[in-house]
Scaffold this active site. Structure first.
Site, PDB file in Angstrom:
ATOM      1  N   HIS A 255       0.808  -1.212   0.000  1.00  0.00           N
ATOM      2  CA  HIS A 255       0.000   0.000   0.000  1.00  0.00           C
ATOM      3  C   HIS A 255       0.846   1.270   0.000  1.00  0.00           C
ATOM      4  O   HIS A 255       0.346   2.352  -0.297  1.00  0.00           O
ATOM      5  CB  HIS A 255      -1.000   0.010   1.168  1.00  0.00           C
ATOM      6  CG  HIS A 255      -0.408   0.231   2.523  1.00  0.00           C
ATOM      7  ND1 HIS A 255      -0.076  -0.797   3.373  1.00  0.00           N
ATOM      8  CD2 HIS A 255      -0.109   1.371   3.191  1.00  0.00           C
ATOM      9  CE1 HIS A 255       0.394  -0.300   4.504  1.00  0.00           C
ATOM     10  NE2 HIS A 255       0.387   1.019   4.423  1.00  0.00           N
TER      11      HIS A 255
ATOM     12  N   ASP B 112       0.293  -7.685   1.269  1.00  0.00           N
ATOM     13  CA  ASP B 112       0.660  -6.287   1.519  1.00  0.00           C
ATOM     14  C   ASP B 112       2.180  -6.129   1.604  1.00  0.00           C
ATOM     15  O   ASP B 112       2.703  -5.437   2.481  1.00  0.00           O
ATOM     16  CB  ASP B 112       0.014  -5.737   2.786  1.00  0.00           C
ATOM     17  CG  ASP B 112       0.073  -4.195   2.829  1.00  0.00           C
ATOM     18  OD1 ASP B 112       0.244  -3.592   1.752  1.00  0.00           O
ATOM     19  OD2 ASP B 112      -0.037  -3.620   3.925  1.00  0.00           O
TER      20      ASP B 112
ATOM     21  N   SER C 193       4.624   2.749   7.774  1.00  0.00           N
ATOM     22  CA  SER C 193       4.334   1.594   6.928  1.00  0.00           C
ATOM     23  C   SER C 193       5.538   1.180   6.106  1.00  0.00           C
ATOM     24  O   SER C 193       6.180   1.999   5.454  1.00  0.00           O
ATOM     25  CB  SER C 193       3.188   1.908   5.960  1.00  0.00           C
ATOM     26  OG  SER C 193       1.953   1.614   6.533  1.00  0.00           O
TER      27      SER C 193
END
Length: 477
Positions: free
Chosen positions: A204, A237, A320
């Protein structure tokens, strides 16, 4: 930097205790493939992977939407963003990528966990962070005290200190800026995987740059490199990018063994929370095997699942893709999501850390990264059966019918060969308790194709155990 994926309202988690919600929860994911689905962000709601306030005892397992083994799984029922995203209401997971002026970020989903709802923590660079210098106008003035050279300036740090670990790991982490062809983008983190210039991060984080967008990676010393996507896996992911004209002195971070991590072990997280690159925070492993499901909340949403490492190290939007290290400095996970309860600070309208962060175990991420570098495509383990994603605390029920009218149990697939049938409720995979469909998917994806697993299931009130060999699926489509 600021940005946090938002998600739809999620149903209470079957195995998690109820937790008050500060804002709308993410909505339940739509049917997902047999055991194939990705991970996503979470709206500020329940604890753990956004532990949706789960009822202690849900109703008897009801066959819900039939997520089958096909890909992608059906989109979430009602796409909705939590916490107003980074750029305000209606914006996506990442806050505006400001260069120099903030651009509204596209809608990139929120983590929706069936058992936990967590928000992806990739963020837009810059954010609403700032500071004001105030001048002291007191006539009394101020006093400055300096330390003697024989004191603080001569500090020596032992090899095992956090400062020493951070000093060695920081040079091998990068702040990633992803920008789409229409100018939307966000910021995340990554770390050096090998000497060839491969960087591992979250899917992402780089999603905006997948179709012809722009990627850059900046090291702590200020050196910036253009990069390209080598491969990305929405289901896991995980993504791998490669630096263009990579330097010859890259030092890959050492990889640990996430299977040997224990609750209580020290953790160190490195990232760019709210745009503050090269930030180091510490904590412990709070729990293992947290089932986290995620989605970007869009109408074309695909799901992601992970059996996550939970940590209380401070993780915020922008962390992230960054490494979660153990006390020796080895990577044990990739920071991916957080649970938050309210709108955040610094004027961004985003939620921040409340001590509930989630990371993809490095053993799984390493396997995925190697596959992406080798072929550019992810490989997923599968059982060849559709399971319900409805709330449950009893197990993962094989549905009566798959998506689009397909058979719930694929003819000739692993589940079929093992004798599983529609209506069976899977309660354990090896020694891991399975309380829902999303939990089963996350556990399956910790394995590799051709692994043999022991499945415990109930049929007609009777418990049975069978061994099956996992099948495989290549790619996200």
């Amino acid at each position: 930097m600021s940005t946090e994926n938002e998600g739809n309202a999620v149903p209470p988690a079957p195995s998690a205790p109820p937790v008050p919600m500060a804002s709308p929860a993410a909505s339940p994911q739509g049917p997902a493939p047999e055991g194939n689905a990705p991970t996503a962000p979470l709206p500020p709601v329940h604890h753990e992977a956004t532990a949706a306030s789960a009822a202690d005892h849900g109703p008897a397992h009801q066959p819900g939407p039939a997520p089958d083994g096909s890909w992608p799984p059906p989109p979430p029922a009602t796409p909705a963003y939590v916490d107003g995203g980074s750029g305000g209401a209606g914006t996506g997971w990442g806050s505006a990528y400001q260069q120099p002026a903030p651009k509204p970020r596209g809608g990139r989903g929120g983590l929706v966990a069936a058992v936990l709802v967590a928000a992806l923590v990739a963020g837009g660079l810059g954010g609403g962070l700032g500071y004001t210098l105030a001048k002291d106008r007191d006539d009394r003035g101020s006093t400055t005290v300096s330390a003697s050279d024989s004191g603080a300036t001569q500090v020596k740090r032992a090899p095992g200190t956090i400062a020493n670990v951070a000093a060695k790991a920081l040079p091998s982490t990068v702040t990633i800026q992803a920008e789409s062809t229409n100018g939307e983008g966000g910021t995340g983190t990554g770390f050096v995987f090998d000497t060839q210039g491969h960087i591992v991060t979250n899917n992402h984080v780089v999603a905006d740059a997948v179709d012809g967008g722009k990627l850059t990676a900046t090291f702590p010393d200020g050196k910036k490199y253009d990069a390209e996507i080598v491969g990305h896996a929405q289901g896991y992911d995980v993504a791998v990018i490669k630096l263009k004209n990579a330097p010859s002195d890259l030092k890959p971070l050492a990889l640990g063994d996430s299977d040997k991590v224990a609750v209580g072990d020290e953790t160190i997280a490195i990232g760019a929370p709210f745009g503050l690159s090269n930030t180091v925070t510490t904590g412990i492993i709070s729990a293992k095997d947290r089932p986290v499901a995620s989605s970007d909340g869009s109408s074309t949403s695909k799901a992601s699942y992970m059996s996550a490492l939970q940590t209380d190290a401070s993780i915020n939007p922008g962390n992230s893709g960054g490494p979660l290290l153990d006390a020796s400095g080895a990577v044990i996970g990739i920071n991916s999501a957080i649970q938050s309860t309210g709108s955040g600070g610094f004027g961004t309208g985003q939620s921040g850390s409340i001590g509930l962060g989630f990371a993809i175990p490095i053993n799984q991420a390493k396997y995925v990264a190697q596959q992406l570098i080798k072929t550019g495509k992810p490989v997923y383990a599968r059982i060849g059966a559709s399971v319900s994603l409805q709330d449950s605390s009893d197990g993962a029920q094989i549905t009566d019918q798959g998506t689009g009218g397909a058979a719930a149990v694929e003819a000739g697939g692993p589940a079929d060969k093992a004798g599983l049938k529609p209506g069976d409720v899977i309660t354990k995979l090896d020694d891991h308790v399975i309380d829902s469909g999303p939990t089963l998917i996350g556990e399956i994806w910790t394995h590799k194709p051709n692994d043999k697993v022991t499945v415990t299931y109930k049929r007609g009130g009777q418990e049975h155990t069978v061994e099956l060999t996992l099948g495989s699926r290549v790619g996200d489509n």
